[in-house]
Design a protein around this motif. Sequence first.
Motif, PDB file in Angstrom:
ATOM      1  N   UNK A  51     -72.923 -44.323  12.707  1.00 12.39           N
ATOM      2  CA  UNK A  51     -72.816 -43.339  11.644  1.00 12.39           C
ATOM      3  C   UNK A  51     -72.445 -41.962  12.141  1.00 12.39           C
ATOM      4  N   UNK A  52     -71.972 -41.872  13.386  1.00 10.47           N
ATOM      5  CA  UNK A  52     -71.648 -40.574  13.978  1.00 10.47           C
ATOM      6  C   UNK A  52     -70.256 -40.083  13.585  1.00 10.47           C
ATOM      7  N   UNK A  53     -69.346 -41.009  13.303  1.00  2.89           N
ATOM      8  CA  UNK A  53     -67.997 -40.651  12.871  1.00  2.89           C
ATOM      9  C   UNK A  53     -67.601 -41.530  11.709  1.00  2.89           C
ATOM     10  N   UNK A  54     -66.576 -41.130  11.024  1.00  2.45           N
ATOM     11  CA  UNK A  54     -66.048 -41.922   9.914  1.00  2.45           C
ATOM     12  C   UNK A  54     -64.580 -41.596   9.718  1.00  2.45           C
ATOM     13  N   UNK A  55     -63.895 -42.483   9.032  1.00  4.13           N
ATOM     14  CA  UNK A  55     -62.496 -42.257   8.712  1.00  4.13           C
ATOM     15  C   UNK A  55     -62.414 -41.615   7.335  1.00  4.13           C
ATOM     16  N   UNK A  56     -61.866 -40.399   7.293  1.00  2.00           N
ATOM     17  CA  UNK A  56     -61.677 -39.697   6.023  1.00  2.00           C
ATOM     18  C   UNK A  56     -60.183 -39.545   5.810  1.00  2.00           C
ATOM     19  N   UNK A  57     -59.674 -40.297   4.869  1.00  2.00           N
ATOM     20  CA  UNK A  57     -58.224 -40.308   4.684  1.00  2.00           C
ATOM     21  C   UNK A  57     -57.557 -40.925   5.891  1.00  2.00           C
ATOM     22  N   UNK A  58     -56.727 -40.147   6.577  1.00  2.00           N
ATOM     23  CA  UNK A  58     -56.029 -40.649   7.763  1.00  2.00           C
ATOM     24  C   UNK A  58     -56.645 -40.150   9.069  1.00  2.00           C
ATOM     25  N   UNK A  61     -63.370 -38.088  11.523  1.00  2.00           N
ATOM     26  CA  UNK A  61     -64.197 -36.887  11.459  1.00  2.00           C
ATOM     27  C   UNK A  61     -65.628 -37.219  11.881  1.00  2.00           C
ATOM     28  N   UNK A  62     -66.304 -36.246  12.485  1.00  2.00           N
ATOM     29  CA  UNK A  62     -67.729 -36.391  12.770  1.00  2.00           C
ATOM     30  C   UNK A  62     -68.487 -36.430  11.456  1.00  2.00           C
ATOM     31  N   UNK A  63     -69.553 -37.224  11.413  1.00  2.00           N
ATOM     32  CA  UNK A  63     -70.264 -37.445  10.153  1.00  2.00           C
ATOM     33  C   UNK A  63     -71.716 -36.997  10.265  1.00  2.00           C
ATOM     34  N   UNK A  64     -71.928 -35.688  10.357  1.00  2.00           N
ATOM     35  CA  UNK A  64     -73.284 -35.162  10.357  1.00  2.00           C
ATOM     36  C   UNK A  64     -74.039 -35.505  11.622  1.00  2.00           C
ATOM     37  N   UNK A  65     -75.353 -35.616  11.490  1.00  2.00           N
ATOM     38  CA  UNK A  65     -76.192 -35.909  12.651  1.00  2.00           C
ATOM     39  C   UNK A  65     -76.156 -37.398  12.955  1.00  2.00           C
ATOM     40  N   UNK A  66     -76.397 -37.737  14.214  1.00  2.00           N
ATOM     41  CA  UNK A  66     -76.398 -39.131  14.640  1.00  2.00           C
ATOM     42  C   UNK A  66     -77.371 -39.291  15.790  1.00  2.00           C
ATOM     43  N   UNK A 238     -60.232 -53.271   9.885  1.00  2.00           N
ATOM     44  CA  UNK A 238     -61.238 -52.437  10.555  1.00  2.00           C
ATOM     45  C   UNK A 238     -60.499 -51.370  11.349  1.00  2.00           C
ATOM     46  N   UNK A 239     -60.669 -50.113  10.986  1.00  2.00           N
ATOM     47  CA  UNK A 239     -59.774 -49.077  11.482  1.00  2.00           C
ATOM     48  C   UNK A 239     -59.788 -48.874  12.999  1.00  2.00           C
ATOM     49  N   UNK A 240     -60.909 -48.990  13.720  1.00  2.00           N
ATOM     50  CA  UNK A 240     -60.806 -48.863  15.179  1.00  2.00           C
ATOM     51  C   UNK A 240     -59.957 -49.965  15.810  1.00  2.00           C
ATOM     52  N   UNK A 241     -60.091 -51.195  15.304  1.00  2.00           N
ATOM     53  CA  UNK A 241     -59.291 -52.305  15.835  1.00  2.00           C
ATOM     54  C   UNK A 241     -57.815 -52.130  15.479  1.00  2.00           C
ATOM     55  N   UNK A 242     -57.570 -51.657  14.279  1.00  2.00           N
ATOM     56  CA  UNK A 242     -56.173 -51.424  13.866  1.00  2.00           C
ATOM     57  C   UNK A 242     -55.533 -50.345  14.740  1.00  2.00           C
ATOM     58  N   UNK A 243     -56.300 -49.323  15.090  1.00  2.00           N
ATOM     59  CA  UNK A 243     -55.788 -48.263  15.964  1.00  2.00           C
ATOM     60  C   UNK A 243     -55.456 -48.808  17.351  1.00  2.00           C
ATOM     61  N   UNK A 244     -56.285 -49.723  17.855  1.00  2.00           N
ATOM     62  CA  UNK A 244     -56.008 -50.362  19.145  1.00  2.00           C
ATOM     63  C   UNK A 244     -54.712 -51.153  19.076  1.00  2.00           C
ATOM     64  N   UNK A 245     -54.547 -51.930  18.018  1.00  2.00           N
ATOM     65  CA  UNK A 245     -53.316 -52.715  17.865  1.00  2.00           C
ATOM     66  C   UNK A 245     -52.088 -51.810  17.820  1.00  2.00           C
TER      67      UNK A 245
END
Length: 261
Positions: A51-58, A61-66, A238-245
């Motif tokens: 929960x430390x980061x998230x995808x916002x649009x494209x 972004x960091x997502x608050x405290x983690x 899943x956006x991290x895997x898609x970014x790797x591809x």
Amino acid sequence: MDAETHAVELNLPQAFLLLATNDKDGKPEVPMYALRTTLAGAILAELEQLGAIELRGKHVKAAGTAPKTGFQRELEFIRHKSRPHTPKRWVSNLESRAEVQRVYEGMASLGIVEHAGEKHLGLFRTVRYPEKDHGPEAAVLTKIEAAIRGSATGAPVPDAPATNGGASRAGAAAGATEAGTTDAEALDTGTPKPSKPAPEAPEDRTLALIALLQAAGLLTKLFPGVDRLWAYELAKDYWPARAVEDELRMIRLAEEEAPAL
């Protein structure tokens, strides 16, 4: 083997490196560029699962405290970057041989792998990390196998990071019912047949790891019987895997075009 080692909860970068490394000789099962790139994606996936980061649009972004993480430096890098970056750009920024070695050395300190050097002309030139304790990897493999079986029998899959559950395939033939009661006996007496429990939905972290293995080209090597369409959709959604591809595709294209330059 130390019982405490078996209880270690591997993070996603550790789990990926274990599965991407030959247990005996400690050599990567994929090219080094693929190992570095997918490890960077696994770091993003780990931060996302916390929960430390998230995808916002494209953009990521960091997502608050983690909670505190072994990847605090990477989190702070993302948090304080002046301009937002896409997932692919972050994979490119985070991938490095030093990061790979850091994760390996962390597992060596836990007794999961061991640091082994190869000599060339009397000098240590290459470091390998053969497996020392198979317990943690065996636990990961069991979870992945259960998730793959679930995909074949239509088990429910969480919304994130997976898709709608993947394509279902024909299940195995039903076994005997409880207490030795046959289906015919249940019908004759009017006694309702014992219902089979629904397959347990795989946890998000396991699905994230499967998506990363698919992106690295490792999943079908480790699990030849996996539903490839299900795995493809999982990695795509899943956006991290898609970014790797995406990053691996660009690297391969650059290598193909290099001789023509």
